[in-house]
Scaffold this motif. Structure first.
Motif, PDB file in Angstrom:
ATOM      1  N   GLU A   1      -0.152  11.195   7.244  1.00  0.00           N
ATOM      2  CA  GLU A   1      -1.061  10.090   6.973  1.00  0.00           C
ATOM      3  C   GLU A   1      -0.432   9.082   6.025  1.00  0.00           C
ATOM      4  O   GLU A   1       0.382   9.431   5.163  1.00  0.00           O
ATOM      5  N   PHE A   2      -0.851   7.843   6.182  1.00  0.00           N
ATOM      6  CA  PHE A   2      -0.397   6.751   5.334  1.00  0.00           C
ATOM      7  C   PHE A   2      -0.947   6.905   3.923  1.00  0.00           C
ATOM      8  O   PHE A   2      -2.117   7.270   3.739  1.00  0.00           O
ATOM      9  N   VAL A   3      -0.108   6.614   2.933  1.00  0.00           N
ATOM     10  CA  VAL A   3      -0.528   6.661   1.540  1.00  0.00           C
ATOM     11  C   VAL A   3      -0.459   5.266   0.898  1.00  0.00           C
ATOM     12  O   VAL A   3      -1.440   4.780   0.352  1.00  0.00           O
ATOM     13  N   ALA A   4       0.706   4.647   0.967  1.00  0.00           N
ATOM     14  CA  ALA A   4       0.879   3.356   0.294  1.00  0.00           C
ATOM     15  C   ALA A   4       2.029   2.595   0.928  1.00  0.00           C
ATOM     16  O   ALA A   4       2.924   3.170   1.539  1.00  0.00           O
ATOM     17  N   LEU A   5       1.977   1.262   0.740  1.00  0.00           N
ATOM     18  CA  LEU A   5       2.983   0.369   1.310  1.00  0.00           C
ATOM     19  C   LEU A   5       3.291  -0.732   0.322  1.00  0.00           C
ATOM     20  O   LEU A   5       2.385  -1.214  -0.375  1.00  0.00           O
ATOM     21  N   ILE A   6       4.558  -1.131   0.285  1.00  0.00           N
ATOM     22  CA  ILE A   6       4.931  -2.321  -0.474  1.00  0.00           C
ATOM     23  C   ILE A   6       5.875  -3.140   0.397  1.00  0.00           C
ATOM     24  O   ILE A   6       6.839  -2.620   0.951  1.00  0.00           O
ATOM     25  N   THR A   7       5.577  -4.424   0.544  1.00  0.00           N
ATOM     26  CA  THR A   7       6.392  -5.293   1.375  1.00  0.00           C
ATOM     27  C   THR A   7       7.589  -5.824   0.589  1.00  0.00           C
ATOM     28  O   THR A   7       7.717  -5.614  -0.620  1.00  0.00           O
ATOM     29  N   GLY A   8       8.432  -6.552   1.278  1.00  0.00           N
ATOM     30  CA  GLY A   8       9.593  -7.130   0.628  1.00  0.00           C
ATOM     31  C   GLY A   8       9.237  -8.136  -0.455  1.00  0.00           C
ATOM     32  O   GLY A   8       9.983  -8.297  -1.424  1.00  0.00           O
ATOM     33  N   ASN A   9       8.092  -8.780  -0.319  1.00  0.00           N
ATOM     34  CA  ASN A   9       7.691  -9.753  -1.344  1.00  0.00           C
ATOM     35  C   ASN A   9       6.715  -9.171  -2.357  1.00  0.00           C
ATOM     36  O   ASN A   9       6.142  -9.893  -3.157  1.00  0.00           O
ATOM     37  N   GLY A  10       6.529  -7.849  -2.299  1.00  0.00           N
ATOM     38  CA  GLY A  10       5.773  -7.158  -3.331  1.00  0.00           C
ATOM     39  C   GLY A  10       4.304  -6.929  -3.051  1.00  0.00           C
ATOM     40  O   GLY A  10       3.604  -6.356  -3.898  1.00  0.00           O
ATOM     41  N   ALA A  11       3.819  -7.349  -1.903  1.00  0.00           N
ATOM     42  CA  ALA A  11       2.419  -7.074  -1.562  1.00  0.00           C
ATOM     43  C   ALA A  11       2.243  -5.574  -1.334  1.00  0.00           C
ATOM     44  O   ALA A  11       3.137  -4.909  -0.811  1.00  0.00           O
ATOM     45  N   THR A  12       1.088  -5.075  -1.744  1.00  0.00           N
ATOM     46  CA  THR A  12       0.849  -3.629  -1.637  1.00  0.00           C
ATOM     47  C   THR A  12      -0.419  -3.331  -0.854  1.00  0.00           C
ATOM     48  O   THR A  12      -1.328  -4.160  -0.743  1.00  0.00           O
ATOM     49  N   ASP A  13      -0.471  -2.121  -0.338  1.00  0.00           N
ATOM     50  CA  ASP A  13      -1.647  -1.636   0.369  1.00  0.00           C
ATOM     51  C   ASP A  13      -1.730  -0.136   0.143  1.00  0.00           C
ATOM     52  O   ASP A  13      -0.702   0.529  -0.024  1.00  0.00           O
ATOM     53  N   TYR A  14      -2.949   0.379   0.117  1.00  0.00           N
ATOM     54  CA  TYR A  14      -3.159   1.794  -0.175  1.00  0.00           C
ATOM     55  C   TYR A  14      -4.207   2.400   0.744  1.00  0.00           C
ATOM     56  O   TYR A  14      -5.135   1.711   1.184  1.00  0.00           O
ATOM     57  N   ALA A  15      -4.066   3.676   0.975  1.00  0.00           N
ATOM     58  CA  ALA A  15      -5.127   4.415   1.636  1.00  0.00           C
ATOM     59  C   ALA A  15      -6.324   4.474   0.695  1.00  0.00           C
ATOM     60  O   ALA A  15      -6.167   4.541  -0.531  1.00  0.00           O
ATOM     61  N   ASP A  16      -7.530   4.467   1.269  1.00  0.00           N
ATOM     62  CA  ASP A  16      -8.724   4.498   0.430  1.00  0.00           C
ATOM     63  C   ASP A  16      -8.739   5.727  -0.481  1.00  0.00           C
ATOM     64  O   ASP A  16      -9.248   5.660  -1.607  1.00  0.00           O
ATOM     65  N   SER A  17      -8.193   6.822  -0.005  1.00  0.00           N
ATOM     66  CA  SER A  17      -8.250   8.070  -0.757  1.00  0.00           C
ATOM     67  C   SER A  17      -7.416   8.043  -2.040  1.00  0.00           C
ATOM     68  O   SER A  17      -7.612   8.894  -2.917  1.00  0.00           O
ATOM     69  N   VAL A  18      -6.499   7.085  -2.165  1.00  0.00           N
ATOM     70  CA  VAL A  18      -5.634   7.045  -3.349  1.00  0.00           C
ATOM     71  C   VAL A  18      -5.793   5.760  -4.158  1.00  0.00           C
ATOM     72  O   VAL A  18      -5.190   5.625  -5.225  1.00  0.00           O
ATOM     73  N   LYS A  19      -6.601   4.834  -3.678  1.00  0.00           N
ATOM     74  CA  LYS A  19      -6.787   3.569  -4.398  1.00  0.00           C
ATOM     75  C   LYS A  19      -7.298   3.823  -5.802  1.00  0.00           C
ATOM     76  O   LYS A  19      -8.213   4.608  -6.006  1.00  0.00           O
TER      77      LYS A  19
END
Length: 118
Positions: free
Chosen positions: A46-64
């Motif tokens: 399962e997906f946990v977290a992401l960071i793009t090349g320009n620093g944008a982030t995204d998280y799974a609801d379970s870890v936000k």
């Protein structure tokens, strides 16, 4: 080719913190989107977290609010700071890289075990 090596996993008690590291080699990953995924026993990845090349982030609801992903391009390394760990966070954590023009994560590390005891 990009090689990814995770480290920092371990056995901790609930409420503790851990910081995972993902060291990349082979190519500079500054333009890559980097992700953390996890797989618990008997479950799918399962997906946990992401960071793009320009620093944008995204998280799974379970870890936000508990986990923070960051990157140090000078060290070609990505981190996952995990706070307020819960037993349900127990899993093998994988680092992955997605190239700038790719739609999928094409490079994966071998994983690092995180075990949270209650």
């Amino acid at each position: 080719q990009v090689q990814l090596v995770e480290s920092g996993g371990g056995l901790v008690q609930a409420g503790s913190s851990l910081r995972l590291s993902c060291a990349a080699s082979g190519r500079t990953i500054s333009s890559y989107a980097m992700g953390w995924f996890r797989q618990a026993p008997g479950k799918g990845r399962e997906f946990v977290a992401l960071i793009t090349g320009n620093g944008a982030t995204d998280y799974a609801d379970s870890v936000k609010g508990r986990f923070t992903i960051s990157r140090d391009n000078a060290k070609n390394t990505v981190y996952l700071q995990m706070n307020s760990l819960k037993p349900e966070d127990t899993a093998v954590y994988y680092c992955a890289a997605r190239g700038l023009y790719s739609s999928a994560f094409g490079y994966w590390g071998q994983g690092t075990q995180v075990t949270v005891s209650s």
